[in-house]
Motif scaffolding. Structure first.
Motif, short mmCIF file in Angstrom:
data_model
loop_
_atom_site.label_atom_id
_atom_site.label_comp_id
_atom_site.label_asym_id
_atom_site.label_seq_id
_atom_site.Cartn_x
_atom_site.Cartn_y
_atom_site.Cartn_z
N LEU A 198 0.84 -1.20 0.00
CA LEU A 198 0.00 0.00 0.00
C LEU A 198 0.87 1.25 0.00
N GLN A 199 1.98 1.17 0.71
CA GLN A 199 2.84 2.34 0.85
C GLN A 199 4.25 1.91 1.26
N VAL A 200 5.23 2.61 0.77
CA VAL A 200 6.63 2.30 1.08
C VAL A 200 7.32 3.59 1.53
N VAL A 238 3.85 -0.72 4.21
CA VAL A 238 2.49 -1.00 4.67
C VAL A 238 1.95 -2.09 3.76
N THR A 239 1.68 -3.26 4.37
CA THR A 239 1.34 -4.42 3.55
C THR A 239 -0.16 -4.62 3.36
N GLY A 240 -0.96 -4.06 4.26
CA GLY A 240 -2.39 -4.27 4.10
C GLY A 240 -3.19 -3.43 5.07
N GLU A 241 -4.47 -3.40 4.85
CA GLU A 241 -5.38 -2.66 5.73
C GLU A 241 -6.40 -3.62 6.30
N ARG A 242 -6.69 -3.49 7.56
CA ARG A 242 -7.66 -4.38 8.20
C ARG A 242 -9.04 -3.73 8.21
N HIS A 243 -10.03 -4.56 8.54
CA HIS A 243 -11.41 -4.05 8.53
C HIS A 243 -11.61 -2.94 9.56
N GLY A 245 -9.64 -0.63 10.16
CA GLY A 245 -8.96 0.61 9.77
C GLY A 245 -7.50 0.67 10.17
N THR A 246 -7.02 -0.35 10.90
CA THR A 246 -5.59 -0.37 11.21
C THR A 246 -4.82 -0.94 10.01
N PHE A 247 -3.51 -0.75 10.04
CA PHE A 247 -2.68 -1.19 8.92
C PHE A 247 -1.65 -2.20 9.38
N ASP A 248 -1.43 -3.21 8.54
CA ASP A 248 -0.33 -4.14 8.76
C ASP A 248 0.89 -3.56 8.10
N ALA A 249 1.98 -3.55 8.83
CA ALA A 249 3.20 -2.96 8.29
C ALA A 249 4.39 -3.80 8.72
N ARG B 91 4.30 -5.02 12.35
CA ARG B 91 3.63 -4.06 13.23
C ARG B 91 2.19 -3.84 12.77
N VAL B 92 1.35 -3.54 13.71
CA VAL B 92 -0.02 -3.13 13.37
C VAL B 92 -0.12 -1.66 13.76
N LEU B 93 -0.42 -0.83 12.80
CA LEU B 93 -0.39 0.62 13.02
C LEU B 93 -1.77 1.23 12.87
N GLU B 94 -2.03 2.18 13.73
CA GLU B 94 -3.30 2.88 13.69
C GLU B 94 -3.01 4.36 13.45
N ALA B 95 -3.80 4.96 12.59
CA ALA B 95 -3.62 6.40 12.35
C ALA B 95 -3.99 7.17 13.61
#
Lengths: 259, 126
Positions: A198-200, A238-243, A245-249, B91-95
């Motif tokens: 998703l993002q680098v 950033v490898t993915g987005e969860r339901h 709204g958090t992101f796997d990175a 890591r699991v990141l939250e805005a």
């Protein structure tokens, strides 16, 4: 003694560039910023593929040899080939139709080059926000946010997914991919639009280098991450987005997160 | 695509019969045996090689996930799998709203440029 930082925005290449100078010589600041701006405008005249009359456009139509163009055109095209080698093909400026599009390299290169002019302002500390890439110089450290990949437009002031520190071992960060421009990075191996991440984000000591590697990792995926780490760069993908709204990175061991 | 039973690396042995078998599990060769069961996924091949996962289920709960086959044996692939990937921290990141001086994100076009473009279109009657 303490003087408010001088903050101004200039526009070039259809992008905003924010300059922040602290402790600058007031008499020198304005011409330094003007020179910085002029260098970016000049780079756009050289490299824009949107403009039919840029040197690069002329060169690609066969109307201008590299010997006739400013030396910087050759410099950047050669740098494109250097990065193609270094990234194992992750960064490849050759489009499917054979046209060399150095756009992935130009912004970082142009900002790094233009920033030399800011030294004339004799600022104690300064920072350039180059439409998503950040370059700092001087003695103090700064907290820099990593944008939410889903935020479009200028991420300034929006909630961020990570915070890193620039100004010590790292002075530049570049981010690629995400929500801004859809489908503008392609995978050089498959020829398809890159969907690795998703993002680098890449942190280093040279903005042009960080920018090139961020583009390369977005295009070439995990294989290129290893090569970036070997060169002392630090990476967060950033490898993915969860339901929820958090992101796997994933981040490299030395990624300068201070979150 | 190879079927799971054609892959020599797949090891479906070693059931540990310690609890009541779950009669609902039928897709495994060990369906009639007890609580700990392994399920091999199909081998998936992409440009970087073949990948196959195996999960272990105890009483309907996944207790282990293993990579039976991960990548090809090509030198570069092995190097990547052996060095680069394990070094990355997941890591699991939250805005969140943090105090920062600038934000790094993907390149974006100046709002002023878009405004100017819109004005130009309007001027052109488009």
């Amino acid at each position: 003694m303490t003087q408010a930082p001088l903050r101004t925005t200039v526009h070039a290449m259809a992008m905003p560039f924010v300059i922040e100078l602290e402790g600058a010589d007031p008499a020198e600041a304005e011409p330094a910023i003007a020179a910085f701006h002029a260098a970016l405008v000049w780079a756009d005249e050289l490299f824009s593929l949107w403009k039919d009359d840029s040197y690069l456009s002329h060169h690609l139509r066969g109307e201008l040899t590299l010997d006739e163009a400013p030396a910087e055109l050759r410099e950047v095209l050669e740098a494109c080939e250097w990065y193609r080698e270094a990234t194992g093909g992750g960064f490849d400026a050759r489009r499917k139709d054979g046209v060399i599009d150095p756009t992935g390299l130009v912004k970082g290169w142009a900002v790094a080059r233009a920033s030399r002019h800011l030294r004339a302002a004799r600022a104690r500390d300064w920072m350039v926000g180059a439409s998503g890439d950040v370059l700092v110089a001087g003695g103090r450290t700064r907290r820099i946010g990593i944008a939410n990949p889903r935020v479009s437009g200028d991420p300034t002031g929006t909630a961020v997914i990570d915070v890193i520190e620039l100004g010590g071992a790292f002075t530049a960060v570049a981010t690629s991919g995400g929500a801004q421009v859809v489908d503008h990075i392609w995978d050089p191996v498959t020829g398809e639009v890159a969907r690795h991440y998703l993002q680098v984000s890449v942190a280093g000591t040279d903005l042009a280098d960080a920018d090139a590697w961020a583009t390369a990792i977005a295009g070439g995926g995990p294989a290129v991450v290893g090569r970036a780490l070997e060169r002392g760069l630090e990476v967060m993908v950033v490898t993915g987005e969860r339901h929820d709204g958090t992101f796997d990175a994933q981040s490299s061991p030395g990624w300068p997160s201070v979150r | 695509m190879a079927a799971p039973d054609e892959l020599p690396a797949l090891d479906l042995a070693e059931p540990t019969p310690s609890a009541t078998p779950d009669a609902g599990e039928s897709s495994s060769p060990e369906a009639s045996s007890p609580a700990s069961q392994t399920f091999g996924g199909p081998a998936i091949t992409n440009a970087r090689g073949a990948y196959q996962a195996r999960i272990t289920v105890v009483d309907g709960v996944v207790t282990d996930v293993q990579a039976v086959v991960a990548g090809t044996s090509a030198a570069e692939s092995v190097a990547i799998n052996a060095t680069a990937i394990p070094e990355l921290r997941t890591r699991v990141l939250e805005a969140q709203t943090w105090d920062v001086e600038a934000v790094s994100g993907a390149s974006f076009t100046s709002p002023a440029f878009i405004e100017s473009l819109e004005a130009a279109f309007a001027e052109a009657g488009l």
